[in-house]
Design an enzyme around this catalytic site. Structure first.
Site, mmCIF file in Angstrom:
data_model
loop_
_atom_site.group_PDB
_atom_site.id
_atom_site.type_symbol
_atom_site.label_atom_id
_atom_site.label_comp_id
_atom_site.label_asym_id
_atom_site.label_seq_id
_atom_site.Cartn_x
_atom_site.Cartn_y
_atom_site.Cartn_z
ATOM 1 N N LYS A 117 0.652 -1.272 0.030
ATOM 2 C CA LYS A 117 0.028 -0.068 -0.101
ATOM 3 C C LYS A 117 0.796 1.250 0.050
ATOM 4 O O LYS A 117 0.635 2.351 -0.592
ATOM 5 C CB LYS A 117 -1.140 0.155 1.315
ATOM 6 C CG LYS A 117 -1.787 1.060 1.554
ATOM 7 C CD LYS A 117 -2.183 1.423 2.805
ATOM 8 C CE LYS A 117 -1.222 1.674 3.595
ATOM 9 N NZ LYS A 117 -1.718 1.949 5.209
ATOM 10 N N THR A 118 1.844 1.517 0.872
ATOM 11 C CA THR A 118 2.560 2.643 1.095
ATOM 12 C C THR A 118 3.468 2.776 -0.401
ATOM 13 O O THR A 118 3.816 3.720 -0.826
ATOM 14 C CB THR A 118 3.560 2.510 2.255
ATOM 15 O OG1 THR A 118 3.001 2.140 3.419
ATOM 16 C CG2 THR A 118 4.389 3.726 2.341
ATOM 17 N N ASP B 90 -4.817 8.136 3.081
ATOM 18 C CA ASP B 90 -4.294 6.900 3.508
ATOM 19 C C ASP B 90 -5.184 6.371 4.753
ATOM 20 O O ASP B 90 -5.809 6.891 5.486
ATOM 21 C CB ASP B 90 -2.962 6.821 4.013
ATOM 22 C CG ASP B 90 -2.496 5.609 4.486
ATOM 23 O OD1 ASP B 90 -2.741 4.774 3.945
ATOM 24 O OD2 ASP B 90 -1.493 5.450 5.181
ATOM 25 N N GLU B 91 -5.281 5.001 4.706
ATOM 26 C CA GLU B 91 -6.343 4.432 5.816
ATOM 27 C C GLU B 91 -7.621 4.780 5.828
ATOM 28 O O GLU B 91 -8.339 4.978 6.869
ATOM 29 C CB GLU B 91 -5.476 4.429 7.166
ATOM 30 C CG GLU B 91 -3.991 3.864 7.309
ATOM 31 C CD GLU B 91 -4.181 2.452 7.366
ATOM 32 O OE1 GLU B 91 -5.148 1.836 7.408
ATOM 33 O OE2 GLU B 91 -3.103 2.016 7.686
ATOM 34 N N GLN C 68 -10.016 -4.384 7.229
ATOM 35 C CA GLN C 68 -9.114 -3.762 8.496
ATOM 36 C C GLN C 68 -9.780 -2.692 9.079
ATOM 37 O O GLN C 68 -9.042 -1.900 9.516
ATOM 38 C CB GLN C 68 -7.970 -3.592 7.916
ATOM 39 C CG GLN C 68 -6.945 -4.955 7.379
ATOM 40 C CD GLN C 68 -5.795 -4.581 7.094
ATOM 41 O OE1 GLN C 68 -4.845 -4.638 8.142
ATOM 42 N NE2 GLN C 68 -5.151 -4.550 5.786
ATOM 43 N N ARG D 15 -0.873 -10.677 10.400
ATOM 44 C CA ARG D 15 0.368 -10.108 10.963
ATOM 45 C C ARG D 15 1.333 -11.234 10.859
ATOM 46 O O ARG D 15 2.716 -10.741 10.861
ATOM 47 C CB ARG D 15 0.291 -9.771 12.404
ATOM 48 C CG ARG D 15 -0.615 -8.682 12.797
ATOM 49 C CD ARG D 15 -0.743 -7.545 12.144
ATOM 50 N NE ARG D 15 -1.536 -7.510 10.907
ATOM 51 C CZ ARG D 15 -1.449 -6.822 9.866
ATOM 52 N NH1 ARG D 15 -0.627 -5.848 9.869
ATOM 53 N NH2 ARG D 15 -2.364 -6.775 8.727
#
Length: 683
Positions: free
Chosen positions: A33-34, A216-217, A247, A590
């Site tokens: 994503k980043t 973002d997010e 998420q 994770r």
């Protein structure tokens, strides 16, 4: 730029190059994503030629903003592109601060205001001296501001004495901020929106300045942030949001998952791009994550695909109780460390913080160093320290340190000045505070209010009565009955976690007395003091944390404990099962290499040992049989289109549960009928 673009996969490249009109990038866990966001920003500036001043990228933390800014600039430098000044990449609140510095004068306020943090806010509210817990008042004021409720409206809508008091405090608080030219964190967004909403010309000019917006997010945005973004898009529709509906785990603090689920309806002509290639986890781990999240109805839908290939099967561990679970997990962790695994690559997650108590003790017994990420160790939590202080003053009422800690928990209206005066008088009389108050009731009556005196007298009387109780096992119940510690913490915003911690401590105390019937309270207190001491352990640490704290992190070896109904998922009126499932999805994703899911057959639950059933999530993730089973996508909700073999196509307007069946109220072209769900199928 060719070098930058060649490092992207097909979906990432599409997301980077789609620069006009609304874009929703559904970025699965570990999907780069980043990399996609920073590459898109570099592409806008370095390839398209957009002035950095015309871009705005919003995030939720300064850390994320700084990291993304540096990565975007690094990409531009690698392409030999010089940027005179960096693009604006900051948090929502930082953007609000910058905006208000220029335009707060539109509200007849000076731009040399000072921003106060949450501690400053609580200190101001505390100075008003009311019996309602400050954190409750603070949260309610935040709710008012984010709902655009003025103090006047809050007072009009207040239902009940407590909310009338809070609304009145809100009015005093706002007057204080205005008088002292202060703004709080909520003001940074609410005042920014207020200015833009009241001045169309300024709104258009601001929107024209930031012609390319990225967020973002996005799944973590709230209603106010959505409204602010709509204002920033007043003159154009070039907004690109990046997030993962699977998420979205912060509903309890105001995040609205509808912002991402309904983005295509909120912004017309939206292009949806899914990033489904996962660069973090093995196929087995992703299979469990995909199987679990597929049971959610409210999602846009995507399937994570591993680029890592196959690995070890997901492990399942079952223990008789929480202590044996902690021992078994600790032994596996020690085996990993002994085999050469870096402790930093090992993590243990839990849904609720109360579960950390047995885990901390198990790791201490095995002398495994651990670091608690984003949390407080069990015996260091405020509510646990309060309980320990109550026990201390019962066995030693002359312990002034412990007495001062709990004399106002629950609140008894004793201010700092009054307590300082009592402490000073007791010191001069060479008496403990407890003895001084018992021996000088008339003097205490003079220096306290009538209400405080009554509560203080009741407190001292209860102390005497409890000190005479012979049964140690019943002591904890008598403390709760007399002082209402659990009830006090139940009124605070994070009441669920706090009361679960209190229940865990109650259960621990009872179990200790049961196992050691001859033990005294001071022996118990000394035992837990030793168990909570970790100073003797040196070396690199493993990580233990709540699932919420783990978001954004990744580990080679991951353990998730407490996989039982009532613990994970947490079940209650305020809990959303779909959000619980998203938490499970976050926990599983994770793990990079090895994942172990653990459950216990019994735990202390609400202060008593209780037999438990396995979490439904174990079944849904395809690991083993769970406590409850929900069929995949079998639930109906209001708005679903359905087909009946006689009445044709209709829309569900109401859903009613009847035992194991669902009765649907369906509108068939104007004719409304009640039909059992087994007689229709979804379209």
């Amino acid at each position: 730029m060719d070098t930058i673009l060649s490092a992207l996969n097909e979906s990432q490249l599409e997301a980077v190059k789609k620069i006009d009109d609304p874009v929703l990038i559904l970025a699965g866990a570990g999907s780069g994503k980043t990399k996609t966001i920073t590459s898109r920003l570099a592409y806008l500036v370095g390839a398209v030629g957009i002035d950095p001043a015309n871009t705005l990228t919003l995030t939720f933390t300064n850390k994320a903003a700084n990291e993304m800014r540096e990565r975007a600039l690094s990409l531009l430098r690698s392409a030999n592109l010089k940027v005179i000044y960096p693009p604006l990449l900051c948090t929502f609140h930082k953007f609000g601060l910058l905006f208000l510095k220029f335009y707060i004068n539109r509200l007849d306020r000076k731009n040399n205001f000072i921003v106060i943090d949450s501690d400053d806010k609580k200190r101001i509210l505390k100075s008003f001296e009311v019996d309602i817990p400050v954190s409750v008042v603070s949260n309610e004021i935040s709710h008012y501001k984010n709902s655009f409720l003025t103090p006047e409206l809050a007072k009009e809508q207040a239902e009940g004495k407590q909310y009338e008091i809070i609304a009145s405090l809100y009015e005093r608080y706002e007057a204080y901020l205005l008088q002292n030219n202060l703004v709080d964190f909520d003001d940074l967004l609410t005042l920014t929106y207020k200015i833009l909403d009241s001045d169309e010309e300024l709104c258009e000019a601001t929107s024209q300045r930031y012609q390319y917006i990225m967020v973002d997010e996005y799944q973590d945005t709230n209603d106010l942030q959505y409204k602010l973004l709509k204002k920033l898009c007043f003159a154009h529709a070039n907004i690109c949001v990046v997030g993962d509906d699977d998420q979205s785990i912060y509903g309890w603090r105001g995040a609205n998952i509808k912002n991402i689920l309904e983005f295509p309806q909120m912004f017309n002509n939206t292009t949806i791009i899914k990033l489904e290639h996962n660069y973090r986890s093995t196929e087995e781990i992703l299979r469990a994550a995909n199987d679990l999240i597929e049971h959610n109805r409210s999602r846009l839908g995507k399937v994570l695909k591993s680029t890592k290939g196959s690995g070890k099967a997901v492990q399942f561990m079952e223990s008789p109780d929480e202590n044996q679970e902690a021992s078994a997990v600790s032994m596996r962790v020690k085996k990993l460390i002994d085999s050469g695994v870096n402790p930093k690559e090992i993590a243990i997650l839990y849904r609720i913080n109360a579960l950390s108590r047995s885990l901390e003790e198990g790791l201490n017994r095995m002398r495994i160093p651990f670091k608690m990420v984003g949390g407080v160790k069990f015996y260091e939590r405020a509510e646990i320290k309060d309980l320990i202080s109550y026990l201390r003053i019962i066995i030693n009422p002359h312990d002034d340190f412990s007495l001062l800690r709990i004399i106002n928990r629950p609140r008894r209206g004793l201010g700092k000045t009054t307590l300082d005066k009592i402490a000073s008088l007791a010191h001069d009389a060479k008496l403990s505070m407890y003895d001084f108050m018992c021996q000088n009731t008339e003097l205490i009556k003079e220096i306290t209010s009538k209400k405080s005196y009554e509560k203080l007298t009741e407190f001292l009387e209860n102390m005497k009565n409890i000190a005479n109780i012979n049964s140690s096992y019943d002591l904890i119940d008598e403390i709760e009955r007399a002082f209402g510690i659990r009830a006090y913490y139940k009124e605070l915003p994070d009441s669920i976690e706090r009361t679960l911690n209190i229940d865990e401590f109650f259960g621990l105390f009872r179990d200790y007395i049961k196992q050691n019937p001859e033990a005294t309270i001071d022996v118990f207190l000394n035992e837990i003091a030793l168990q909570s001491e970790q100073d003797q352990i040196d070396g690199d640490s493993i990580n233990i944390m709540s699932v919420h704290a783990s978001k954004g992190l990744e580990f080679e070896h991951l353990f998730v404990i407490g996989m039982e109904e009532g613990f994970f998922p947490l079940i209650g009126e305020s809990n959303d099962m779909e959000e619980e499932r998203r938490l499970g999805y976050v926990a599983i994703t994770r793990a990079k290499k090895e994942l172990t899911l653990s459950c216990s057959l019994s735990r202390f639950y609400k202060g008593r040992r209780t037999e438990l059933t396995k979490s439904r999530f174990l079944n849904e993730a395809g690991i083993c049989g769970g406590g409850l089973i929900l069929e995949k996508s079998s639930e109906f909700k209001k708005g679903d289109l359905v087909k009946h073999k006689i009445f044709g196509i209709g829309r569900v307007t109401e859903v009613t549960k009847i035992r194991k069946e669902c009765k649907l109220r369906i509108n068939f072209g104007g004719s409304k009928r009640d039909i059992l769900s087994t007689f229709v199928e979804k379209i």
